[in-house]
Design an enzyme around this catalytic site. Sequence first.
Site, PDB file in Angstrom:
ATOM      1  N   TYR A   1     -10.955 -25.219 -51.157  1.00 20.07           N
ATOM      2  CA  TYR A   1     -10.615 -24.291 -50.064  1.00 20.07           C
ATOM      3  C   TYR A   1     -10.681 -22.884 -50.648  1.00 20.07           C
ATOM      4  O   TYR A   1     -11.390 -22.646 -51.623  1.00 20.07           O
ATOM      5  CB  TYR A   1      -9.221 -24.709 -49.539  1.00 20.07           C
TER       6      TYR A   1
ATOM      7  N   ASP B   1      -7.401 -17.613 -37.160  1.00 13.05           N
ATOM      8  CA  ASP B   1      -7.336 -16.288 -37.781  1.00 13.05           C
ATOM      9  C   ASP B   1      -6.385 -15.371 -37.033  1.00 13.05           C
ATOM     10  O   ASP B   1      -5.779 -14.489 -37.633  1.00 13.05           O
ATOM     11  CB  ASP B   1      -8.742 -15.681 -37.834  1.00 13.05           C
TER      12      ASP B   1
ATOM     13  N   ASN C   1      -8.837 -11.942 -48.142  1.00  8.63           N
ATOM     14  CA  ASN C   1      -9.405 -13.100 -48.841  1.00  8.63           C
ATOM     15  C   ASN C   1     -10.884 -12.881 -49.125  1.00  8.63           C
ATOM     16  O   ASN C   1     -11.537 -12.199 -48.354  1.00  8.63           O
ATOM     17  CB  ASN C   1      -9.325 -14.337 -47.920  1.00  8.63           C
TER      18      ASN C   1
ATOM     19  N   GLU D   1     -12.402 -20.867 -35.717  1.00 12.40           N
ATOM     20  CA  GLU D   1     -12.294 -20.322 -37.072  1.00 12.40           C
ATOM     21  C   GLU D   1     -13.352 -19.256 -37.331  1.00 12.40           C
ATOM     22  O   GLU D   1     -14.546 -19.488 -37.103  1.00 12.40           O
ATOM     23  CB  GLU D   1     -12.461 -21.455 -38.100  1.00 12.40           C
TER      24      GLU D   1
ATOM     25  N   LYS E   1     -11.452 -26.703 -43.419  1.00  8.50           N
ATOM     26  CA  LYS E   1     -10.212 -26.667 -42.626  1.00  8.50           C
ATOM     27  C   LYS E   1      -9.833 -28.090 -42.205  1.00  8.50           C
ATOM     28  O   LYS E   1      -8.663 -28.454 -42.205  1.00  8.50           O
ATOM     29  CB  LYS E   1     -10.381 -25.776 -41.388  1.00  8.50           C
TER      30      LYS E   1
HETATM   31  O1  LIG Z   1      -9.558 -19.594 -44.824  1.00  8.01           O
HETATM   32  C1  LIG Z   1      -8.604 -18.928 -45.334  1.00  8.01           C
HETATM   33  O2  LIG Z   1      -8.299 -18.972 -46.526  1.00  8.01           O
HETATM   34  C2  LIG Z   1      -7.769 -18.078 -44.423  1.00  8.01           C
HETATM   35  C3  LIG Z   1      -8.560 -17.651 -43.285  1.00  8.01           C
HETATM   36  O3  LIG Z   1      -8.582 -18.256 -42.235  1.00  8.01           O
HETATM   37  C4  LIG Z   1      -9.467 -16.518 -43.463  1.00  8.01           C
HETATM   38  O4  LIG Z   1      -9.365 -15.785 -44.455  1.00  8.01           O
HETATM   39  O5  LIG Z   1     -10.338 -16.361 -42.599  1.00  8.01           O
HETATM   40 MG   LIG Z   2     -10.348 -17.908 -41.175  1.00  5.24          MG
END
Ligand SMILES: O=C([O-])CC(=O)C(=O)O
Ligand SMILES: [Mg+2]
Length: 602
Positions: free
Chosen positions: A126, A298, A453, A274, A203
Amino acid sequence: MGNVESKSLSGEQQYGIRKLHTYGDSPGNSTVVKIFLTGQAILNQPLLNKGSAFTKRERELFNLCSLLPYQVNSLEEQTNRVQEQFEQLKKPILKNEMMQIIHDQNETLFYSFVLRDLKRILPIIYTPTEGEYISKYSQMFHRPRGVYLNFPESEKIEHTLIEAALQNGMTPNDIDVIVVTDSEQILGIGDQGVGGIAISTAKLVLYTAMAGINPARVLPVVLDVGTNNKDLLEDPLYLGWRHERIRGNEYDAFVDQFVGCVRTQFKRAFLHWEDFGVDNARRLLLQYRPTMSTFNDDIQGTGAVTLATLLAILKITGDTMENQKFVVFGSGTAGIGIADQIRTYLQVKKGLSQEEAAKRIWCLDRPGLLTQDMAQGGDYRITNQQRVYARHPDEIKSWGDIKTKHPQLLDVVKHVKPTVLIGCSTVPGAFTEEIVKTMAEDCENPIIFPLSNPTHLHEAKPADLFDWTDGKVFVATGSPFEPVQYKDKTYEIAECNNSFVFPGIGLGCVVCRTKHCTDQMIFAAANAISECSPSTQSKDRTRSLLPDINDARNVSIKVATAVIEQAIEQSENRHELLIEDTEKTVREFMWEPKYSEYELMQ
Ligand SMILES: O=C([O-])CC(=O)C(=O)O
Ligand SMILES: [Mg+2]
């Protein structure tokens, strides 16, 4: 997709109601699975394959004897072998690749290994390593996984989705969770075209690992509507549709066709959105939310886990949400999602009006502070969702000494004196020493969340935040960080990632078959997580603000239970459940990685 048998079956029977294998009706583990396939075909099905763990009886029954080495292994022995292979690899991206191979070979073994030490494996499968994999998807590609819905083949949407469910041994009505992306805004790394399929897969891996959603009952989906990523368009290896992104009515019609199919064919599914672009994410959520059980990770997931972390901190400091002044740096999907979650919480739970609640939140984006005069034209197009937070120009005038056209973060921190600073900007290092020290001057317990991120995009490093605030800070980050040594103490850093909350929310919605996923249900989830905070429970600030990842399954049970209880209170549950039985029902629903016995389907 698929092999010869499934094609001829589905052709004959209009997508084939006869399944190649059946897990029984329970979403949890079935004791006996009936299978129509034999020989190599069964080894090629990761949901069925047991590899060296097929028993002698099963090897006879399914013509596997000569296809497997003689020795029969237990799942534990197989997991030990995977562990050894994993330890030999040094680079995270190679470990990620190895995990994909195991996932594609044998899902039970994959999850058995993942759950052995989730905390250690999560950064590999992940965030952040999955982000690196997604950006190299077309180069690293070995085999497809998930459902590719391609714009030029829009007439096939329904067929493709139903076929994918059948491949898993399910009918569409058995599918519990669908994760869909159009890849426009993957993590903080932008438009990744077809590679975004891997975020949908990742996910869903978390839904299974952290919340026990049966891996046969999920579908990862990418809507390939083209890409505006020049590097991808010019890459001869690029695997997606080589076309600029489709926009406007054509895009909306394509999405609507997909959602329509989910609504009519996949009646029980929880639909998770997502990494859509900022212009579409909220619009689509608002469009579909009133009519189905759906959730944007999100916006709502990131918002809910941030709220959970804030609630945990306030339980330690004894302060209240309405006393805080929030600055949100980066007003895209996640930033405004968090602002909205805080604002709605203040409205619904604390009785503030929308205006009073929004007044406590200052949002900045690329040009600087969002202001109402910005909204009346000019060089920056402020969106409707941002407009709620735009400040009155008189407020800025009263600050006097602003040198730039729009107030920058340092100006805002100086004049607003925030207690909470949240970063969703993907601008690494944006929380400078000067900004953080200025904030800490006026604030007893500065709360600072650099959430961008993956790791290299964080607005500040946790260790620096401790140094610059004399250790007063409460920190949570978007990607995992090592504990911070400050003076004689070691502080665990909470990973404020939506992965803590979406699996449990989805599980709760699926178990009670909720009609909608309401704001109240999301608050219930955030509150349940804050109650599991080790820092809050022990009143020890060195402990993490969020629960240990290795405790994720228990946390998901608590979150799902809270979501269901809220759903029952709002009469949102389609499945009749008694509150007293909720937690037990949730536990029974959860799948675990262990092998079932196989029988031949006649
Ligand atoms: O996926 C992840 O680590 C968190 C998230 O949804 C993003 O940053 O879009
Ligand atoms: Mg995301």
